[in-house]
Write an enzyme that holds these catalytic residues in place. Structure first.
Site, PDB file in Angstrom:
ATOM      1  CD1 TRP A  61      -2.064  -2.193   2.009  1.00 24.86           C
ATOM      2  CD2 TRP A  61      -2.833  -1.501   0.027  1.00 24.86           C
ATOM      3  NE1 TRP A  61      -2.999  -3.092   1.577  1.00 24.86           N
ATOM      4  CE2 TRP A  61      -3.482  -2.712   0.380  1.00 24.86           C
ATOM      5  CE3 TRP A  61      -3.161  -0.886  -1.184  1.00 24.86           C
ATOM      6  CZ2 TRP A  61      -4.449  -3.307  -0.451  1.00 24.86           C
ATOM      7  CZ3 TRP A  61      -4.114  -1.481  -2.007  1.00 24.86           C
ATOM      8  CH2 TRP A  61      -4.736  -2.673  -1.635  1.00 24.86           C
TER       9      TRP A  61
ATOM     10  CG  ASP B  76      -3.227   3.804   4.320  1.00 28.90           C
ATOM     11  OD1 ASP B  76      -4.278   3.578   4.957  1.00 28.90           O
ATOM     12  OD2 ASP B  76      -2.903   3.172   3.282  1.00 28.90           O
TER      13      ASP B  76
ATOM     14  CE  LYS C  98      -8.424  -3.714   3.847  1.00 31.46           C
ATOM     15  NZ  LYS C  98      -7.572  -2.659   3.320  1.00 31.46           N
TER      16      LYS C  98
HETATM   17  C1  LIG Z   1      -6.876  -2.150   2.024  1.00 33.14           C
HETATM   18  C2  LIG Z   1      -5.892  -1.069   2.164  1.00 33.14           C
HETATM   19  C3  LIG Z   1      -5.785  -0.029   1.221  1.00 33.14           C
HETATM   20  C4  LIG Z   1      -6.630   0.021  -0.047  1.00 33.14           C
HETATM   21  O1  LIG Z   1      -7.914   0.360   0.285  1.00 33.14           O
HETATM   22  P1  LIG Z   1      -9.051   0.585  -0.839  1.00 33.14           P
HETATM   23  O2  LIG Z   1     -10.152   1.162   0.004  1.00 33.14           O
HETATM   24  O3  LIG Z   1      -9.370  -0.740  -1.425  1.00 33.14           O
HETATM   25  O4  LIG Z   1      -8.553   1.540  -1.835  1.00 33.14           O
HETATM   26  C5  LIG Z   1      -4.871   0.962   1.454  1.00 33.14           C
HETATM   27  N1  LIG Z   1      -4.077   0.954   2.537  1.00 33.14           N
HETATM   28  C6  LIG Z   1      -4.141  -0.027   3.460  1.00 33.14           C
HETATM   29  C7  LIG Z   1      -3.231   0.008   4.641  1.00 33.14           C
HETATM   30  C8  LIG Z   1      -5.051  -1.065   3.303  1.00 33.14           C
HETATM   31  O5  LIG Z   1      -5.115  -2.046   4.205  1.00 33.14           O
END
Ligand SMILES: *Cc1c(COP(=O)(O)O)cnc(C)c1O
Length: 354
Positions: free
Chosen positions: A100, A167, A191
């Protein structure tokens, strides 16, 4: 039979949240209408959006501290773009701790110079780089707090004058942190907060409005703030379910209460991984994530037996990401301790059988 859902995302949500959400789909607040067939400008939905935004700030300890919470669309992946669009004037730092982070770096390079302050790519991201230096004059430093795929998590965040962007898609609301250290936090809901379709962005307002480029309205954080997260039709269902999850978390005692449970779950599983000779952890011990535990079988000939036992126990979602292989147990907030107990029982049963 009850399923034990270890999926990495979209993931398990609290049962009471699912129940309330399903009721609202049929009849929202006794209105005789479904939540998903009313105007997003209606009084009832505006109250949902307001409540979700203020609960997010309250739980993070950021109410009345100059932050705004937004529920946007496009997933965390769109935030890779929006962060750089809104904040990157000349150069920004990125800590590369996995897939990511790498994706975020790729998008940021479209907008300016990216300095990779550290990377753990040399060991397929099994650790978190430490002791890296942060050059001066950067617009921001971007971190990924929890690396969902590799099962590593930042335990200690750098102290710096450089604005911090993080993030937190896979560990937001899971552990106590001084969230005021961060200038912008984003997290895809699917998540640890709700269904796919909305992304929480928490941003310090004073950070914005500094880049000279023109920003399209829908990608401009300041536009979303001025429209109170209703610039266009929001993901009404995803925002509503996220609000319910935040209410559930508040009732439980907030982040400090869930952190204790999350620690217990992680400890239970990691001690089995470490004691059981049939299993081996993937991530560096000191960087292990309390949300996503990655591990492999020491003898791949045991694969079929292990997977049959998992199936019999009702355990699902344990397959590792293709870039790591093996197994990954995602233990998000809503996963009960009992489910981790069931997994650990299967692992020790394997050892008994030899
Ligand atoms: C799943 C995830 C993403 C991507 O998320 P989307 O909503 O599918 O774009 C980005 N960063 C992390 C840390 C993730 O776990």
């Amino acid at each position: 039979m009850k399923k034990h859902n270890f999926s990495a995302g979209p993931c398990i949500l609290p049962q009471e949240v699912l129940l309330k959400a399903s009721e609202a789909v049929l009849d929202f607040n006794g209105s005789g209408l479904s939540l998903i067939e009313i105007s997003h400008r209606s009084k009832d939905f505006v109250a949902v959006m307001d409540n979700a935004r203020s609960l997010a700030l309250e739980l993070l300890g950021l109410a009345d501290k100059g932050y705004q919470a937004l529920f946007l669309q496009g997933g965390a992946s769109l935030e890779f773009v929006m962060v750089a669009y809104n904040l990157l004037e000349t150069k920004a730092g990125y800590l590369n701790t996995g897939t990511w982070s790498s994706n975020a770096i790729k998008e940021a390079k479209i907008f300016g110079e990216v300095i990779e302050v550290g990377s753990s790519k040399d060991e397929n991201f099994r650790y978190i780089p430490k002791g890296y230096s942060i050059p001066s004059g950067m617009d921001y430093l971007h971190l990924t707090s929890n690396n969902t795929i590799f099962g590593t998590q930042i335990k200690k965040f750098p102290t710096t004058d450089t604005p911090l962007v993080c993030d937190m898609s896979s560990d937001i609301f899971s552990r106590e942190l001084d969230f005021s250290k961060f200038d912008l936090i984003y997290a895809g809901a699917q998540k640890n907060m709700g269904p796919a379709g909305t992304t929480l962005v928490v941003v310090k307002e004073s950070l914005l409005g500094k880049v000279t480029r023109k920003i399209p309205s829908i990608l401009d954080y300041q536009v979303h703030i001025s429209k109170e997260s209703m610039f266009n039709t929001p993901s009404v269902f995803a925002v509503y379910v996220s609000m319910l999850t935040l209410e559930w978390l508040k009732k439980l005692g907030g982040i400090s209460a869930i952190e204790q449970i999350n620690e217990k779950k992680a400890q239970l599983l990691y001690s089995e991984i470490d004691l059981n000779p049939l299993f081996e952890g993937y991530a560096n011990k000191e960087d292990r994530s309390i949300m996503n535990a990655t591990f492999t079988l020491t003898d791949n000939k045991q694969k079929d037996t292990f997977e049959a036992l998992l199936k019999d126990a009702g355990i699902i979602g344990l397959n590792g990401h293709r870039s790591v292989g093996g197994y990954r147990a995602s233990m998000y907030n809503a996963l009960p301790l009992e489910s981790v107990g069931v997994l650990v029982d299967v692992m020790s049963e394997m050892e008994r059988r030899g």
